[in-house]
Design an enzyme around this catalytic site. Structure first.
Site, PDB file in Angstrom:
ATOM      1  N   TYR A 571       0.827  -1.218   0.000  1.00 20.13           N
ATOM      2  CA  TYR A 571       0.000   0.000   0.000  1.00 20.13           C
ATOM      3  C   TYR A 571       0.862   1.270   0.000  1.00 20.13           C
ATOM      4  O   TYR A 571       0.481   2.277   0.594  1.00 20.13           O
ATOM      5  CB  TYR A 571      -0.972   0.016   1.195  1.00 20.13           C
ATOM      6  N   HIS A 572       2.003   1.235  -0.706  1.00 17.16           N
ATOM      7  CA  HIS A 572       2.930   2.366  -0.682  1.00 17.16           C
ATOM      8  C   HIS A 572       3.291   2.881  -2.075  1.00 17.16           C
ATOM      9  O   HIS A 572       4.473   3.061  -2.381  1.00 17.16           O
ATOM     10  CB  HIS A 572       4.230   1.967   0.032  1.00 17.16           C
ATOM     11  N   PRO A 573       2.352   3.149  -2.955  1.00 17.06           N
ATOM     12  CA  PRO A 573       2.737   3.679  -4.268  1.00 17.06           C
ATOM     13  C   PRO A 573       3.329   5.085  -4.146  1.00 17.06           C
ATOM     14  O   PRO A 573       2.827   5.917  -3.390  1.00 17.06           O
ATOM     15  CB  PRO A 573       1.411   3.698  -5.044  1.00 17.06           C
TER      16      PRO A 573
END
Length: 637
Positions: A571-573
Site C-alpha cells: 500500500y505504498h505507491p
C-alpha cells in the site's frame, strides 16, 4: 456475556448521531423508549455503549461541507484531502489573509475507519478507490483475476484513514540521496525538523526515550505512540530472541539513531482510535473562516492558460453531479496521491506527449508524468505457525472491550506490534522490512478476511493458510523490499476523468529484486530454526500453488516460482511525479515542488519522491505536506 454481545450489536445498528438520534449528556438515547430494554440495568449499559459508539467518527470533529459557487475565487486551491493535502490546507490557513479551498472526492471518515484493527474491512468500501493493477503475466498471478489489489483512501484523510497507522519515517540515507541528486532542501537534516514539527510524542515515551529531543517532537498536531501488544508477549519474546541469535538487537525506536533490528512500531493512534491526517490537521482548523472544504467533489481538470502556461483554476464535479469551475488567485496544489495526481495532470495536458495525443488530449507540457512508479513489494507466501494458544475472544467481545476501554485487539492493527529491519547486503542500510501479521488458532473468518478479502489471493491457494490455522497460531512473516529496482507506471485508460487509470505495477521486472527477496526468505528460514523460535515449535508451511507444485519445498526454484504468485502491495505507491532539478529529464516537479514549465502549480504528496523511502510512507508524506506549506509561505510572502 451473550446478552452484552447482543446489546452491542443492537447499539451499533442504530443510525449515527448525525442521522437524527440525540444522545443526552448522561449518555441516554432519546429516541429509544423504555419498551426497548428489559431492565434499567440493561438500559444503562445500552446508554454507555451507545454513547461510546456515537463518539466514533463524530461529524462535528471535521470541517463542514462548503458548497462552492461557480467561478468563486480563492487564494489557494488544494486538490485532495489525503495525508499531505490535509497538512497543506491546514498550514496555509494559518495565514489569516489567505482564503483556502480544499477539494476532496470522498466524505467524512466513517465509524469503521476509527477502529484501528478494522483496516481490512475498509477495502472495497465507499472510502476506498478500490484500484486493481493491470494483468502483466509475470506478477500477481496468485491473486484473483491475476491482478493485485491497490486500496487508496477516498475520504478525508485519504489513505491515512484506511491504512495501518504505522509511523515510520525512513532512513537518513534516503533523504541524503535525494539531496545528492540535486534536490536542495531535502537532506535528512532538512526534513528532520519537519517530522519533529508535526509530531506529538506521547509524554510517557518522552521520559523513556533519552534521544527524544534529537529525533522526536512534542506538541505537534500528530500524536505518535508505541504499540503495546501485551496479549502476545510470549510470541514477541520468541521473535526477539530469534533475531538476537541472528545478530540483531532489540531497537526501541526505528525513527531514531538506527533502523536496524527487531523494532517496536510507532503509530498514529490516540486513545485507542485512529488519528488520520484529517483528524490531526483539519480538526484543529475546522472553525477557521478562511478554510473551506468541499466534499464529494471530484476534480476533473486543472485549468491552464495556454498562452502563459499558468494554472488559473480547476474544474470539478460537485456532490450534486454538477460541473463547477473555481479560480485560484495564487496557486493550485495537487495532493491527490501517487495514482490520482498523475491522472489529473495528464487529463489537464501535462504528461507524455505521445500518450496524451493518442487520447485526444491537447499537450501543454511534455513531462514524464506517471513514470517511475515504485511500491514496496510484499511477499505474502511465507507462512509460519507456532504452538501458541491464548483465550480466544469473539468479535462481539473484542468490540465490547474496545468501546468500553479503547483497548484490546481492536485497538491494535493485528500486527505483532513489531517489525524487523534487516540488511542482507552488508552495508548497514536495511534492504528488507518484515511486516508480521498474526491470527489466533482456529480463526478461519479472520484468515479469510486477511488473505482473500485484503490481498485478493485466489481461494484455492488461500486454503493452505486456513489449514495451517487449524489448532495452530499462524504468523505471516512477510518480507517487504525497501528499495526495488523494478519500476511501473500509471497511464490513462481514456480521457474520461471518471475512468480509473491503468496501473502497471512492474513488480519483479528486475532480477536484482528477486535476488534480494531470496536472501530475505533465507533469513526467515534461519529465523525459524533458532532456539527461541523452536521453543514455540515454529514451522514453515508450503503454500500449494499448482504451477509451483513440481518444485521441492523449500528450494530456490520453489521460491522463485512462488514470488510471481504471492508478491503484492504494501500500500505504498510513490514517485509518479518525480522531484528533480531542471536538468533531470525524468523530473515532473522541481525541488520546491513546482511543476516544471507550468506556473502557479505544485504537487505535494508521495508522488514527488524521487525514490521510495526505507519504510512505511505515511509519515514521509505528511512531512512532504509540511515542507510544501513552508515553500509556499516563503515564495508568496
Amino acid at each position: 456475556m451473550d446478552l452484552l454481545c447482543q446489546l452491542l450489536l443492537l447499539c451499533l445498528s442504530y443510525p449515527s448521531c448525525s442521522e437524527g438520534y440525540h444522545y443526552t449528556s448522561g449518555g441516554s438515547l432519546a429516541n429509544v423508549s423504555s419498551e426497548d430494554t428489559c431492565s434499567e440495568i440493561v438500559q444503562s449499559l445500552h446508554d454507555v455503549i451507545a454513547t461510546a459508539e456515537c463518539h466514533l467518527a463524530d461529524p462535528a470533529e471535521y470541517p463542514p461541507h462548503y458548497d462552492v459557487q461557480p467561478l468563486e475565487e480563492f487564494d489557494y486551491i488544494v486538490v485532495g484531502a489525503g495525508s499531505a493535502g490535509c497538512v497543506v490546507a491546514s498550514r496555509l490557513s494559518e495565514e489569516k489573509n489567505w482564503n483556502i479551498l480544499l477539494l476532496e472526492a470522498g466524505g467524512n471518515p466513517t465509524k469503521t475507519t476509527e477502529v484501528p484493527a478494522f483496516m481490512l474491512y475498509l477495502q472495497g468500501t465507499s472510502v476506498d478507490w478500490a484500484y486493481r493493477t493491470d494483468e502483466e503475466g509475470e506478477n500477481c498471478l496468485g491473486m484473483s483475476d491475476k491482478s493485485c489489489n491497490w486500496p487508496r483512501g477516498k475520504v478525508l484523510g485519504g489513505s491515512s484513514s484506511i491504512n495501518a497507522n504505522l509511523y515510520v519515517r525512513g532512513n537518513r540515507r534516503d533523504y541524503d540521496s535525494w539531496l545528492n541528486d540535486g534536490n536542495d532542501g531535502w537532506g535528512y537534516k532538512d526534513v528532520l525538523k519537519y517530522f519533529k514539527k508535526s509530531e506529538d510524542l506521547k509524554a510517557s515515551e518522552v521520559l523513556s526515550n533519552k534521544d527524544h529531543g534529537v529525533y522526536h517532537g512534542v506538541g505537534g498536531l500528530l500524536p505518535v505512540s508505541t504499540y503495546n501488544n501485551s496479549e502476545l508477549k510470549e510470541l514477541l519474546q520468541a521473535y526477539e530472541g530469534g533475531m538476537e541469535e541472528l545478530g540483531y538487537k532489540f531497537n526501541s525506536d526505528c525513527n531514531g539513531e538506527s533502523q536496524l533490528g527487531f523494532v517496536s512500531l510507532q503509530g498514529t493512534i490516540i486513545d485507542g482510535k485512529r488519528c488520520s491526517s484529517a483528524k490531526a490537521f483539519l480538526s484543529p482548523a475546522k472553525d477557521r473562516e478562511n478554510l473551506k472544504v468541499s466534499k464529494h467533489s471530484l476534480v476533473t481538470r486543472i485549468i491552464i492558460d495556454e498562452d502563459t502556461l499558468t494554472a488559473t483554476g480547476v474544474e470539478f464535479i460537485n456532490n450534486r453531479g454538477e460541473t463547477v469551475v473555481v479560480r485560484a488567485r495564487k496557486e493550485i496544489i495537487v495532493s491527490a496521491g501517487a495514482i490520482n495526481s498523475p491522472q489529473l495532470l495528464m487529463l489537464s495536458g501535462i504528461g507524455p506527449e505521445n500518450e496524451l495525443t493518442n487520447l485526444g488530449i491537447k499537450v501543454l507540457k511534455d513531462l514524464k508524468v506517471g513514470e517511475n512508479l515504485q511500491d514496496h513489494m510484499l511477499m505474502t507466501g511465507i507462512l509460519i505457525s507456532v504452538n501458541y494458544t491464548k483465550p480466544i475472544k469473539s468479535a462481539e467481545e473484542k468490540m465490547f472491550e474496545y468501546l468500553m476501554s479503547s483497548s484490546g485487539r481492536y485497538s491494535n492493527m493485528g500486527f505483532l506490534s513489531t517489525s524487523m529491519f534487516v540488511d542482507v547486503d552488508g552495508d548497514d542500510y536495511p534492504d528488507i522490512q518484515f511486516h508480521n501479521v498474526d491470527c489466533d488458532h482456529d480463526s478461519e473468518d479472520e484468515v479469510e478476511r486477511l488473505i482473500i478479502t485484503s490481498y485478493y489471493i485466489d481461494r484455492e491457494i488461500a486454503q493452505a493458510y486456513i489449514e495451517a490455522n487449524k489448532n495452530r497460531h499462524i504468523v505471516l512473516t512477510m518480507p517487504t523490499l525497501m528499495r526495488q529496482k523494478s519500476r511501473g507506471r500509471v497511464c490513462l485508460n481514456s480521457s474520461d476523468p471518471q475512468d480509473q487509470p491503468k496501473i502497471i505495477c512492474g513488480y519483479l521486472t528486475h532480477e536484482d529484486d528477486i535476488n534480494v527477496f531470496l536472501k530475505a526468505i533465507e533469513f526467515v528460514e534461519d529465523l525459524i530454526n533458532t532456539k527461541a523460535m523452536k521453543s514455540m515449535d515454529a514451522r514453515l508451511h508450503r503454500i500449494d500453488i499448482p504451477d509451483c507444485s513440481h518444485h521441492d519445498f523449500p528450494s530456490e526454484a520453489y521460491w522463485r516460482c512462488s514470488l510471481k504468485y504471492m508478491v503484492t502491495t504494501t500500500y505504498h505507491p510513490t514517485s509518479t511525479c518525480k522531484m528533480g532539478p531542471s536538468g533531470d529529464p525524468d523530473a515532473v516537479v522541481d525541488p520546491r515542488l513546482r511543476v516544471h514549465g507550468i506556473k502557479c502549480l505544485r504537487v505535494a504528496d508521495a508522488s514527488i519522491m524521487p525514490n521510495i523511502v526505507t519504510g512505511n510512507t505515511n509519515a514521509p508524506t505528511i512531512m512532504i505536506g509540511e515542507r510544501a506549506a513552508d515553500f509556499i509561505k516563503e515564495d508568496c510572502s
